[in-house]
Motif scaffolding. Structure first.
Motif, short mmCIF file in Angstrom:
data_model
loop_
_atom_site.label_atom_id
_atom_site.label_comp_id
_atom_site.label_asym_id
_atom_site.label_seq_id
_atom_site.Cartn_x
_atom_site.Cartn_y
_atom_site.Cartn_z
N LEU A 134 0.83 -1.20 0.00
CA LEU A 134 0.00 0.00 0.00
C LEU A 134 0.87 1.25 0.00
O LEU A 134 0.60 2.21 -0.74
CB LEU A 134 -0.95 0.00 1.19
N ALA A 135 1.92 1.26 0.79
CA ALA A 135 2.84 2.41 0.80
C ALA A 135 3.54 2.54 -0.54
O ALA A 135 3.75 3.65 -1.03
CB ALA A 135 3.86 2.25 1.93
N GLY A 136 3.87 1.41 -1.16
CA GLY A 136 4.48 1.44 -2.49
C GLY A 136 3.52 2.01 -3.52
O GLY A 136 3.92 2.76 -4.41
N ALA A 137 2.24 1.66 -3.40
CA ALA A 137 1.23 2.19 -4.32
C ALA A 137 1.07 3.70 -4.13
O ALA A 137 0.96 4.45 -5.10
CB ALA A 137 -0.10 1.47 -4.09
N GLU A 138 1.07 4.14 -2.89
CA GLU A 138 1.00 5.58 -2.61
C GLU A 138 2.22 6.29 -3.18
O GLU A 138 2.11 7.38 -3.76
CB GLU A 138 0.87 5.83 -1.11
#
Length: 188
Positions: free
Chosen positions: A13-17
């Motif tokens: 999720l942090a990578g997607a953000e």
């Protein structure tokens, strides 16, 4: 021992953000480690590589868009369903440009077959049921819709429509009307 609070899901999720902020091509395990202020090595208990991270972001994006499309398509048919489907792609790309780019990349056949990309094709076929197209026309139509939706979004995202006073929204509606007309003309 893995750092407390870091999970594969949280990292993806942090990578997607991060992809939405700096572009998908700039997402690496190193960049993600900087975001969490940890050493790169500490992330390798959760991720195999930058490519693994990128693949997981693509899978997340495909699933998010599939969920959005399913909700937007519920109870719709014909041009209304066609517009809902296309708008889901367009709105997702605007809200999540890095994730959208992630889901456009290639996946190996096994990963692709197990991904929510299959749901995308199924939903496009569901839209097309309202047009009663025989095979192979239906397969051609799925490819046409994907090409128009993704092509328009890509050109719009790259600024390709800024050279004229005609708003891209008008062209989008014209494209949807044209697709609807073409699909209706090919019904059995």
């Amino acid at each position: 021992m893995a750092r407390a609070g870091l999970t594969p899901e949280r990292l993806v999720l942090a990578g997607a953000e991060l992809a939405d902020e700096v572009g998908f091509d700039n997402v690496t395990v190193s960049a993600l480690a900087r975001r969490f202020d940890v050493k790169v090595a500490s992330l390798y208990s959760h991720l195999r590589s930058s490519q693994d991270l990128r693949t997981r972001i693509a899978l997340l994006a495909l699933a998010e868009l599939a969920d959005t499309m399913a909700a937007d398509l519920a109870g719709r048919a014909g041009r209304d369903a066609l517009a809902a489907c296309g708008n889901a792609y367009r709105d997702y790309a605007r809200a999540h440009p890095g994730r959208y780019r992630a889901m456009r990349g290639p996946l190996d056949p096994q990963t692709a077959a197990a991904s929510a990309g299959v749901r995308h094709a199924e939903m496009l076929r569901a839209v097309l049921r309202g047009y009663d197209l025989p095979e192979p026309e239906q397969t051609h139509a799925v490819r046409l819709l994907g090409s128009v939706f993704h092509g328009f979004v890509s050109l719009e995202e790259a600024g390709g429509f800024r050279h004229t006073a005609v708003p891209s929204e008008e062209s989008w509606e014209w494209a949807l009307d044209s697709l609807d007309h073409q699909l209706r003309s090919r019904q059995r």
